[in-house]
Design an enzyme around this catalytic site. Structure first.
Site, PDB file in Angstrom:
ATOM      1  NE  ARG A   1     -11.298  -9.664  -4.711  1.00  0.00           N
ATOM      2  CZ  ARG A   1     -10.889  -8.776  -3.822  1.00  0.00           C
ATOM      3  NH1 ARG A   1      -9.597  -8.552  -3.646  1.00  0.00           N
ATOM      4  NH2 ARG A   1     -11.764  -8.101  -3.088  1.00  0.00           N
TER       5      ARG A   1
ATOM      6  CG  HIS B   1     -13.371  -4.229   6.872  1.00  0.00           C
ATOM      7  ND1 HIS B   1     -13.313  -2.936   6.420  1.00  0.00           N
ATOM      8  CD2 HIS B   1     -12.857  -4.209   8.121  1.00  0.00           C
ATOM      9  CE1 HIS B   1     -12.779  -2.169   7.369  1.00  0.00           C
ATOM     10  NE2 HIS B   1     -12.495  -2.919   8.412  1.00  0.00           N
TER      11      HIS B   1
ATOM     12  CD  GLU C   1      -4.401   6.134   4.119  1.00  0.00           C
ATOM     13  OE1 GLU C   1      -5.633   6.130   4.339  1.00  0.00           O
ATOM     14  OE2 GLU C   1      -3.874   5.483   3.208  1.00  0.00           O
TER      15      GLU C   1
ATOM     16  CE  LYS D   1      -2.977  -3.005   0.036  1.00  0.00           C
ATOM     17  NZ  LYS D   1      -3.614  -3.401  -1.226  1.00  0.00           N
TER      18      LYS D   1
HETATM   19  C1  MV4 Z   1      -9.878   4.471   5.448  1.00  0.00           C
HETATM   20  C2  MV4 Z   1     -11.057   4.925   6.057  1.00  0.00           C
HETATM   21  C3  MV4 Z   1     -11.098   6.236   6.483  1.00  0.00           C
HETATM   22  N1  MV4 Z   1     -10.014   7.034   6.334  1.00  0.00           N
HETATM   23  N2  MV4 Z   1      -8.837   5.304   5.316  1.00  0.00           N
HETATM   24  C4  MV4 Z   1     -11.227  -0.097   5.067  1.00  0.00           C
HETATM   25  C5  MV4 Z   1     -10.542  -1.244   4.425  1.00  0.00           C
HETATM   26  C6  MV4 Z   1      -9.416  -0.683   3.635  1.00  0.00           C
HETATM   27  N3  MV4 Z   1      -9.705  -0.857   2.247  1.00  0.00           N
HETATM   28  C7  MV4 Z   1      -9.335   0.750   4.011  1.00  0.00           C
HETATM   29  N4  MV4 Z   1     -10.501   1.073   4.764  1.00  0.00           N
HETATM   30  C8  MV4 Z   1     -10.751   2.322   5.193  1.00  0.00           C
HETATM   31  N5  MV4 Z   1      -9.738   3.218   5.013  1.00  0.00           N
HETATM   32  C9  MV4 Z   1      -8.909   6.542   5.764  1.00  0.00           C
HETATM   33  N6  MV4 Z   1      -7.841   7.341   5.665  1.00  0.00           N
HETATM   34  C10 MV4 Z   1     -12.108   4.042   6.214  1.00  0.00           C
HETATM   35  C11 MV4 Z   1     -11.951   2.732   5.803  1.00  0.00           C
HETATM   36  C12 MV4 Z   1     -13.072   1.889   6.069  1.00  0.00           C
HETATM   37  C13 MV4 Z   1     -13.909   1.438   5.062  1.00  0.00           C
HETATM   38  C14 MV4 Z   1     -13.683   1.741   3.728  1.00  0.00           C
HETATM   39  C15 MV4 Z   1     -14.517   1.281   2.752  1.00  0.00           C
HETATM   40  C16 MV4 Z   1     -15.634   0.518   3.080  1.00  0.00           C
HETATM   41  C17 MV4 Z   1     -15.859   0.215   4.376  1.00  0.00           C
HETATM   42  C18 MV4 Z   1     -15.029   0.668   5.380  1.00  0.00           C
HETATM   43  C19 MV4 Z   1     -15.306   0.344   6.698  1.00  0.00           C
HETATM   44  C20 MV4 Z   1     -14.482   0.775   7.673  1.00  0.00           C
HETATM   45  C21 MV4 Z   1     -13.369   1.555   7.369  1.00  0.00           C
END
Ligand code: MV4
Length: 529
Positions: A308, A251, A216, A132
């Site tokens: 994927r 998730h 972040e 990442k």
């Molecule tokens: C985040 C975020 C808020 N702020 N990054 C969740 C899994 C991974 N793909 C990254 N994720 C997140 N990153 C920042 N800077 C919130 C999430 C997140 C989330 C993102 C998409 C769909 C569902 C989620 C559930 C919890 C947190």
């Protein structure tokens, strides 16, 4: 965004067409690939664990090879057994589906080293987007907006503290090797940083074998919107619009739709161009997804790439009319993409509900069991992706996803109505499922008004739960009827009416149930019938 052919790589060597594809997966996605193979005149070959010997994809394949016991580590993750099965059956390619080995760069490399075609991105592209921190640096250099934060792994808490001092709390610690939410920790003040950093590192180490962590700014009130892309070996990248995936819990996505109410035509064009740039920057080929968070002001922030085919790909297929598995097979064969950017003209609205073997009335606890009967919905605008058959055992060895229900309509309202119609037709006897949850959400004002973000399901669940109690199973209805009957007869008997227990009055619960069943021409089965 016009299709770019400016940096076309040297013409790919023409490959012979694929004739036999081994499918290294199970369940609905294995069946999806079996069907794509049949449509293309390609022979599908399955591998299966002991638990899946009688499964529908195994029955429908031209050949099927056992690869080990039920636990995935001994079967669907067994690289040697899968490669041997492919070579032994004369397959010339492997489709990994999603999960299991789909995003394992070493597996993709091993497949190619065995002289077979991997139907997915090149190992190098998987690695470029798999880290990442590296991906953030790469995308930032290409002008893709990354979430404000560090572009290096944090050696210790100092770099993170310095970032938080300018950006402000709350911040989010993420695993450098991560994705999918593992190893994430919210930090709300400097006082919490040391303990949260320790927790994030140990979870990252345990999940990915790599304790690298970075920070972040925490974005709140955001939606998860992702762009489907497909890239061929001739330098063409096409984007196929967005999917709205905010409705998730821990998730695990629950409901996805295409398009997204949060995406205007201008934002769509911008995100499409960004996703295509992400693909070019990483040397991507095949189908992939670029995930963004979209904030309340409508700004997209790059999050990660899923290298994927995704679970929710059907909603994109329903609005674009393209077969994504066919596109995957075409580009893996070295063909040009079967569609150009100018031919992508999404129409209508599609929604997917994930039917999980979990009980939504009790915290989504797993609900494995033997399937005794299945009644599938159908009709205009309804698609069901499932491998489920009566007699199947839904075990705890695998993912809880038992079916994907997809509804298409000319507009969102028609898609919702068709989805509700299909959800109410759907019966899976023997286990509890998320169907009642989907009905409650789709009937709700907030979903209908599009008023949700990534935290909505967690916020709404306490209000939904009391309404999620599963209707009674037929045998439960019968047991209650028998108890009521026994009580009534005992009461009449005690009152000296004489014939208690020797006849069944026309008004008895059993008799009523029996007559209702007769009217429908079958035995009493209660509300769930
Ligand atoms: C985040 C975020 C808020 N702020 N990054 C969740 C899994 C991974 N793909 C990254 N994720 C997140 N990153 C920042 N800077 C919130 C999430 C997140 C989330 C993102 C998409 C769909 C569902 C989620 C559930 C919890 C947190």
């Amino acid at each position: 965004m016009a299709t770019s052919r400016s940096k076309r790589p040297p013409a790919a060597r023409p490959k012979p067409p694929l004739r036999r594809i081994l499918i290294a997966n199970r369940g609905e996605i294995a069946l999806r690939v079996v069907r794509a193979c049949r449509d293309l005149g390609i022979a599908p070959v399955m591998v299966y664990s002991d638990a899946d010997r009688d499964s529908l994809p195994v029955r429908l394949a031209d050949a099927a090879v056992p690869i080990g016991p039920a636990p995935a580590a001994a079967s669907y993750l067994n690289v040697q057994a899968i490669l041997e099965a492919a070579l032994r059956t004369g397959a010339d390619a492997i489709h990994p589906g999603y999960g299991f080995l789909a995003e394992n760069a070493d597996f993709a490399e091993a497949v190619e080293a065995a002289g077979l075609t991997f139907i997915g991105p090149p190992a190098a592209a998987m690695r470029a987007v798999g880290d990442k921190v590296e991906a953030r640096r790469l995308m930032a250099a290409r002008g893709v907006p990354i979430i404000p934060g560090l572009t290096d792994r944090a050696a210790d808490g100092r770099a993170i503290e310095a970032f938080a001092a300018t950006a402000g709390y709350p911040i989010l610690l993420k695993a450098a090797a991560g994705g999918g939410g593992k190893g994430m920790r919210v930090v709300r003040s400097a006082a919490e940083l040391t303990s949260m950093l320790r927790a994030a590192r140990s979870e990252a180490k345990a999940s990915f074998g790599d304790d690298g962590v970075y920070a972040e700014k925490l974005l709140e009130g955001v939606r998860h919107v992702e762009i489907q892309i497909v890239a061929d070996a001739h330098g063409d990248v096409v984007w196929l619009g967005e999917r709205e995936c905010s409705l998730q819990r821990r998730h695990q996505k629950l409901i996805e739709e295409a398009p997204s109410l949060a995406v205007t035509p201008a934002l769509r064009a911008k995100m499409g161009a960004l996703a295509a740039e992400v693909a070019r920057a990483s040397g991507y080929r095949n189908a992939g997804t670029v995930e963004f968070l979209v904030d309340a002001a409508g700004n997209p922030w790059f999050m990660e790439v899923n290298a994927r085919l995704q679970v929710e790909h059907p909603v994109t297929e329903m609005v674009t009319g393209f077969d994504l598995v066919r596109a995957q097979i075409a580009v893996a064969s070295g063909d040009r993409l079967p569609f150009r950017q100018a031919e992508v003209a999404p129409r209508g609205w599609a929604i997917e509900c994930r039917i999980l073997a979990e009980d939504p009335a009790h915290g989504f606890r797993p609900h494995p069991g033997r399937i005794t009967a299945v009644r599938l919905p159908a009709g205009p605008g309804v698609r069901v992706d499932t491998a489920l058959q009566a007699g199947d055992e839904v075990s705890l060895h695998y993912d809880a996803l038992v079916a994907k229900l997809i509804a298409w309509g000319e507009d969102r309202d028609q898609a919702i109505r068709r989805m509700l119609r299909a959800l109410r037709e759907f019966r899976i006897a023997g286990i509890r499922t998320t169907i009642p949850f989907h009905i409650e959400v789709l009937e709700g004002e907030e979903f209908r008004g599009g008023r949700f973000d990534i935290a909505w399901v967690d916020r709404a669940l306490p209000g939904l739960s009391p309404r999620l109690e599963a209707p009674l199973e037929g045998f439960e209805t019968a047991a209650i009827a028998a108890a009521v009957e026994a009580y009534e007869m005992a009461r009449r008997g005690a009152a000296g009416t004489g014939a208690a227990g020797t006849e069944t009055p026309a008004s008895s619960a059993w008799a009523i149930a029996g007559r209702r069943a007769q009217m429908r021409g079958r035995p009493p089965r209660g509300r769930w019938a």
